[in-house]
Structure formats: structure tokens, C-alpha cells
Motif scaffolding. Structure first.
Motif, PDB file in Angstrom:
ATOM      1  N   UNK A 308       0.831  -1.204   0.000  1.00  0.00           N
ATOM      2  CA  UNK A 308       0.000   0.000   0.000  1.00  0.00           C
ATOM      3  C   UNK A 308       0.869   1.260   0.000  1.00  0.00           C
ATOM      4  N   UNK A 309       1.910   1.261   0.830  1.00  0.00           N
ATOM      5  CA  UNK A 309       2.787   2.436   0.908  1.00  0.00           C
ATOM      6  C   UNK A 309       3.535   2.666  -0.394  1.00  0.00           C
ATOM      7  N   UNK A 310       4.008   1.590  -1.008  1.00  0.00           N
ATOM      8  CA  UNK A 310       4.744   1.720  -2.274  1.00  0.00           C
ATOM      9  C   UNK A 310       3.828   2.130  -3.412  1.00  0.00           C
ATOM     10  N   UNK A 311       2.560   1.731  -3.345  1.00  0.00           N
ATOM     11  CA  UNK A 311       1.595   2.140  -4.377  1.00  0.00           C
ATOM     12  C   UNK A 311       1.363   3.641  -4.304  1.00  0.00           C
ATOM     13  N   UNK A 312       1.363   4.193  -3.080  1.00  0.00           N
ATOM     14  CA  UNK A 312       1.173   5.629  -2.910  1.00  0.00           C
ATOM     15  C   UNK A 312       2.355   6.419  -3.445  1.00  0.00           C
ATOM     16  N   UNK A 313       3.556   5.848  -3.374  1.00  0.00           N
ATOM     17  CA  UNK A 313       4.757   6.573  -3.798  1.00  0.00           C
ATOM     18  C   UNK A 313       5.065   6.389  -5.285  1.00  0.00           C
ATOM     19  N   UNK A 314       4.304   5.582  -5.966  1.00  0.00           N
ATOM     20  CA  UNK A 314       4.530   5.292  -7.390  1.00  0.00           C
ATOM     21  C   UNK A 314       5.878   4.624  -7.638  1.00  0.00           C
ATOM     22  N   UNK A 315       6.395   3.926  -6.643  1.00  0.00           N
ATOM     23  CA  UNK A 315       7.660   3.199  -6.805  1.00  0.00           C
ATOM     24  C   UNK A 315       7.366   1.877  -7.503  1.00  0.00           C
ATOM     25  N   UNK A 316       7.206   1.929  -8.832  1.00  0.00           N
ATOM     26  CA  UNK A 316       6.666   0.797  -9.592  1.00  0.00           C
ATOM     27  C   UNK A 316       7.480  -0.483  -9.423  1.00  0.00           C
ATOM     28  N   UNK A 317       8.787  -0.383  -9.543  1.00  0.00           N
ATOM     29  CA  UNK A 317       9.615  -1.589  -9.503  1.00  0.00           C
ATOM     30  C   UNK A 317       9.604  -2.206  -8.106  1.00  0.00           C
ATOM     31  N   UNK A 318       9.765  -1.374  -7.078  1.00  0.00           N
ATOM     32  CA  UNK A 318       9.729  -1.882  -5.708  1.00  0.00           C
ATOM     33  C   UNK A 318       8.350  -2.458  -5.381  1.00  0.00           C
ATOM     34  N   UNK A 319       7.305  -1.800  -5.867  1.00  0.00           N
ATOM     35  CA  UNK A 319       5.943  -2.285  -5.623  1.00  0.00           C
ATOM     36  C   UNK A 319       5.754  -3.676  -6.210  1.00  0.00           C
ATOM     37  N   UNK A 320       6.246  -3.884  -7.417  1.00  0.00           N
ATOM     38  CA  UNK A 320       6.119  -5.187  -8.068  1.00  0.00           C
ATOM     39  C   UNK A 320       6.888  -6.260  -7.304  1.00  0.00           C
ATOM     40  N   UNK A 321       8.067  -5.903  -6.797  1.00  0.00           N
ATOM     41  CA  UNK A 321       8.864  -6.875  -6.065  1.00  0.00           C
ATOM     42  C   UNK A 321       8.187  -7.258  -4.745  1.00  0.00           C
ATOM     43  N   UNK A 322       7.613  -6.271  -4.057  1.00  0.00           N
ATOM     44  CA  UNK A 322       6.902  -6.567  -2.811  1.00  0.00           C
ATOM     45  C   UNK A 322       5.673  -7.430  -3.088  1.00  0.00           C
ATOM     46  N   UNK A 323       5.040  -7.202  -4.230  1.00  0.00           N
ATOM     47  CA  UNK A 323       3.856  -7.985  -4.588  1.00  0.00           C
ATOM     48  C   UNK A 323       4.207  -9.465  -4.759  1.00  0.00           C
ATOM     49  N   UNK A 324       5.382  -9.760  -5.301  1.00  0.00           N
ATOM     50  CA  UNK A 324       5.813 -11.149  -5.464  1.00  0.00           C
ATOM     51  C   UNK A 324       5.975 -11.811  -4.094  1.00  0.00           C
ATOM     52  N   UNK A 325       6.577 -11.088  -3.148  1.00  0.00           N
ATOM     53  CA  UNK A 325       6.731 -11.631  -1.791  1.00  0.00           C
ATOM     54  C   UNK A 325       5.367 -11.883  -1.152  1.00  0.00           C
TER      55      UNK A 325
END
Length: 447
Positions: A308-325
Motif C-alpha cells: 500500500x505504501x509503495x503504491x502511494x509513492x509510485x515506486x513501480x519496480x519496488x511495488x512489483x517486487x513486494x507484490x511477489x513476496x
């Protein structure tokens, strides 16, 4: 940074300022110099000494540097203040806003020949590009920053070198990332340049690539060095990032309580600094630690918060990596449909050029989910794609496990020879983790 403009340029500047203030050449010259000297200087036929320029600047009511290089008084200080404001915007997760601020500051710094401020702005632009997942642009910014700092000491160039290494790491180029980090560490330690902030930054950044390559011994050593250097470092954000990286290595060694303690320290520092993306990454890592320790409910909570926090920051690559975890935890909690939906939704953001190791992890997990659903054809396709990504990245740490999964699938479907080939490939990656793809370890710091 240029020291002085040419005499002709300085002469025109003196004449313009004198005229604006309604002074004669005699009034400007007295009491230390003659009107003839001022006339010669304004014509560009004489190179004024620093002492003369300081006298003239005082008579004109301007700063010495405004005469010498045409730079308004306190410009560099004002630029540095605005650079910290851009850094704060990036820390709060406003990467696009920060990038616009850094770009404007870069233009201004270039116009006044301020090399150090140019480098700082380029480093900021590089970090913004890492945040948004534009790895090629990030590398370009870091390379330009390094060029601006070419005349500086190696510790001063370390942030740019580290930025380049992280760009290559996130793009799946693990070996080259490790080469950049290790060669810089070696040069620092052999040359006696034991700058704590520089060393801490490099050791903390090396942990991720080491782990993905299966070089667990080197990752553990880097973590120990980072922990030993932390008390000497001055940058709290750097110390927090180190604690987050170290936690992964502590976990691999079975030191779960210490890993959790490191992450708690990191989270507290990030809260104090309001570094939103880094705090989100800290929650992501805590979720990873909980998952490895079997605390799946807490892991899911931490990873959902990170996402949720990464989605707010638009950190696309980090968001995708967290989603895999998170998808891995959901699958283990028997929420496979939600996990598959999450993975399929982020695979478009991951590839061999962007987050290769996590893209492989997504395909691996989709393969396991397909196997559970008895869709062996889809499972094999996902395993093969994951294998290709990991081989290109040199991620030996995950290759052996994937070869085992593929071999088991091939054996169950009656393709024994192909299964044996997969197993042999996996055994080859198991032979000597961390020693088959890396050269001699870099020189160590005097701790």
C-alpha cells in the motif's frame, strides 16, 4: 568548478557594475590602486590579483565570487538548501515532484559552473529514476554524476558508483553490480581511504546481489562489516538502509531475533526521517523475515502495508517486487487464486531488464500454482521462463531449487532423460555457492 573567469569577462563585469553604481574609475580605485589600473583591468588587458578583486568587490558592494565567476552571493548555499528540499520530496515518496526540482536545480548549477551541486542534483535524479523503475535513465544520471566528480576523492564518488551498481542489480546484471561494488571496496581499503559512510554504503548495497548469487558467506561477511561500521557513520538514512540489508543475511544464518531487531532499528530511523519509500521497504523486509520464520499472518499484514505504501509513492519496480513476496505468503496461506491474480498483474512491470530475479520468482510461483491445479503444461512454461531469467542474471542461489522443481515435473510426466538433465544442471549450481562466479574477495577494512 571554475576558479576564475577570463580577464575580458571580469573586466566587462567590473565596468558594468561600476557604471550601475555611478562610480568613476578613480573612486573605484582609491585608495589602493590607480584609475589607470582600473582602466586596464576593464579593458581585459590585465589579470587582477585576488587581493585587487577583493578590494574592487568591496568598493562595489558585491561578493568576491560575483566578480570572479559571475555568481551571485550565497548562490551555492541557496542551491544546497533547495537540493535538500528536493531530497525531502523524494523521501516522502513524491518522486516525480522531486525529479522536476532536481532538473531545475541541475540547470541552474550548470549555468554557474557549480560542479558539486550538479553532481548532487544528478544523484537525486538517479534516485528518482530508481524509484520509478526507469533503470536506463538512472544509470545515465549516476554516470554523469560520476563524471562531474572526476577530480574528487574516491569516497566522494562512492554514491554515484553505488547508484550505478544498484541500477545494474535491479536490471538483473548481478555479476557486474558485484564487480562495481567489490572493485570500489578493494580500492578504498587498499588505499587506506576508510571513510565509514562510503564503506557502509557499499557493504550494505552488496548484500542483495550476494544473496541472489548464492554467495551467502560473502553476504554474511558484508553484513558483519556493515554492522561494525554503523557506529562510525554519520548519515542516519544510511544506517537505516544498512540495518534493512543486514536483516536478510542474519535470517539466512538462522538468526531470526537479530534480523527482527535490525529491522526494528531501521523502521524507527525511517519514521524519524519520514523516508516513506524506505520505511515501506522496511515493512517489506519484515514481512519476508516473518514468512521465513513461519509467521504467515503477520507476514501478510506487513507485506500488504508495504505494498500500500509503495503504491502511494509510485515506486513501480519496488511495488512489483513486494507484490511477489506477498503472493508467496498468500499461496502458503492457501489463497492461491489471489496470489496468481497479483502475480499476473505485476509481471508486466518485471522482465530480464527490470527486476529479473523477482520476475523469475513470479514465474516460479505461478508454476507451483499451476502444478497444484494439475496444469502441467502451464507449470512447465513458467519454470522454463524462470530458469532463463535466472541464468541470464547469474542468480545461482535460486537456480538449483528451480531445477529441482522442473526436474520433478518432467519426471512425473514421464520424461526421465529431460528430468535428469534438469537435476544435473541444478547440482552444478549447488557445487560451490558463491565461489563459481566471483573472484577473490576485496580487501577488508581495519575494524
Amino acid at each position: 568548478m571554475r576558479e576564475r573567469d577570463d580577464p575580458e569577462v571580469i573586466g566587462r563585469r567590473v565596468q558594468q557594475l561600476r557604471t550601475e553604481r555611478g562610480l568613476t574609475q578613480r573612486q573605484l580605485a582609491e585608495p589602493a590602486y590607480t584609475p589607470a589600473y582600473i582602466s586596464t583591468l576593464e579593458a581585459g588587458r590585465a589579470r587582477a590579483s585576488d587581493e585587487a578583486l577583493r578590494h574592487i568587490a568591496g568598493r562595489l558592494g558585491v561578493a568576491y565570487e560575483e566578480l570572479a565567476v559571475g555568481r551571485p552571493a550565497h548562490l551555492a548555499t541557496g542551491l544546497r538548501l533547495r537540493l535538500t528540499e528536493a531530497q525531502r520530496a523524494l523521501a516522502d515518496g513524491r518522486a516525480e515532484e522531486a525529479a522536476a526540482q532536481y532538473a531545475a536545480l541541475l540547470t541552474e548549477a550548470e549555468g554557474h559552473g557549480l560542479a558539486h551541486e550538479q553532481a548532487t542534483a544528478l544523484l537525486g535524479l538517479g534516485d528518482c529514476s530508481l524509484e520509478t523503475g526507469d533503470l536506463g535513465l538512472a544509470r545515465d544520471h549516476f554516470e554523469r554524476a560520476e563524471a562531474r566528480l572526476a577530480g574528487e576523492s574516491l569516497p566522494s564518488r562512492v554514491p554515484a558508483l553505488r547508484g550505478r551498481a544498484v541500477s545494474h542489480y535491479l536490471a538483473g546484471e548481478l555479476r557486474y553490480a558485484v564487480y562495481l561494488l567489490e572493485s570500489t571496496l578493494d580500492e578504498l581499503n587498499r588505499g587506506g581511504l576508510h571513510d565509514p559512510d562510503a564503506l557502509l554504503l557499499l557493504y550494505a548495497s552488496a548484500i542483495g546481489p550476494y544473496m541472489d548469487m548464492g554467495a551467502h558467506a560473502r553476504a554474511a561477511q558484508a553484513a558483519e562489516f556493515a554492522l561494525a561500521l554503523a557506529p562510525q557513520a554519520e548519515d542516519p538514512a544510511l544506517i537505516a538502509r544498512m540495518h534493512r540489508s543486514v536483516a536478510r543475511t542474519l535470517l539466512a544464518e538462522g538468526r531470526v531475533a537479530e534480523a527482527d531487531a535490525s529491522l526494528a532499528k531501521a523502521a524507527e530511523l525511517y519514521r524519524q526521517l519520514r523516508l516513506r519509500t524506505e520505511l515501506a521497504n522496511c515493512h517489506w523486509m519484515r514481512g519476508y523475515v516473518c514468512a521465513q520464520d513461519g509467521e504467515l499472518e503477520r507476514a501478510e499484514s506487513e507485506l500488504r502495508l508495504a505494498l500500500d505504501m509503495l503504491s502511494e509513492t509510485r515506486a513501480a519496480l519496488y511495488r512489483s517486487q513486494a507484490a511477489v513476496e506477498l503472493a508467496d505468503v498468500l499461496h502458503r496461506r492457501e489463497k492461491s487464486a489471489e496470489a496468481a491474480e497479483l502475480l499476473n498483474g505485476v509481471l508486466g512491470d518485471l522482465s530480464s531488464e527490470r527486476g529479473a530475479v523477482h520476475a523469475a520468482a513470479a514465474h516460479r510461483l505461478l508454476g507451483i500454482i499451476a502444478e497444484d491445479a494439475r496444469d502441467t503444461e502451464a507449470a512447465e512454461e513458467h519454470y522454463v521462463r524462470a530458469l532463463s531469467l535466472l541464468e541470464r542474471a547469474g542468480a545461482a542461489g535460486d537456480l538449483a531449487d528451480l531445477c529441482r522443481l522442473l526436474g520433478d515435473l518432467l519426471r512425473r510426466t514421464g520424461r526421465v532423460e529431460a528430468a535428469l538433465d534438469a537435476y544435473r544442471t541444478g547440482l552444478g549450481h549447488r557445487t560451490a555457492p558463491g565461489t563459481t562466479t566471483l573472484g577473490p574477495a576485496p580487501a577488508q577494512p581495519p575494524l
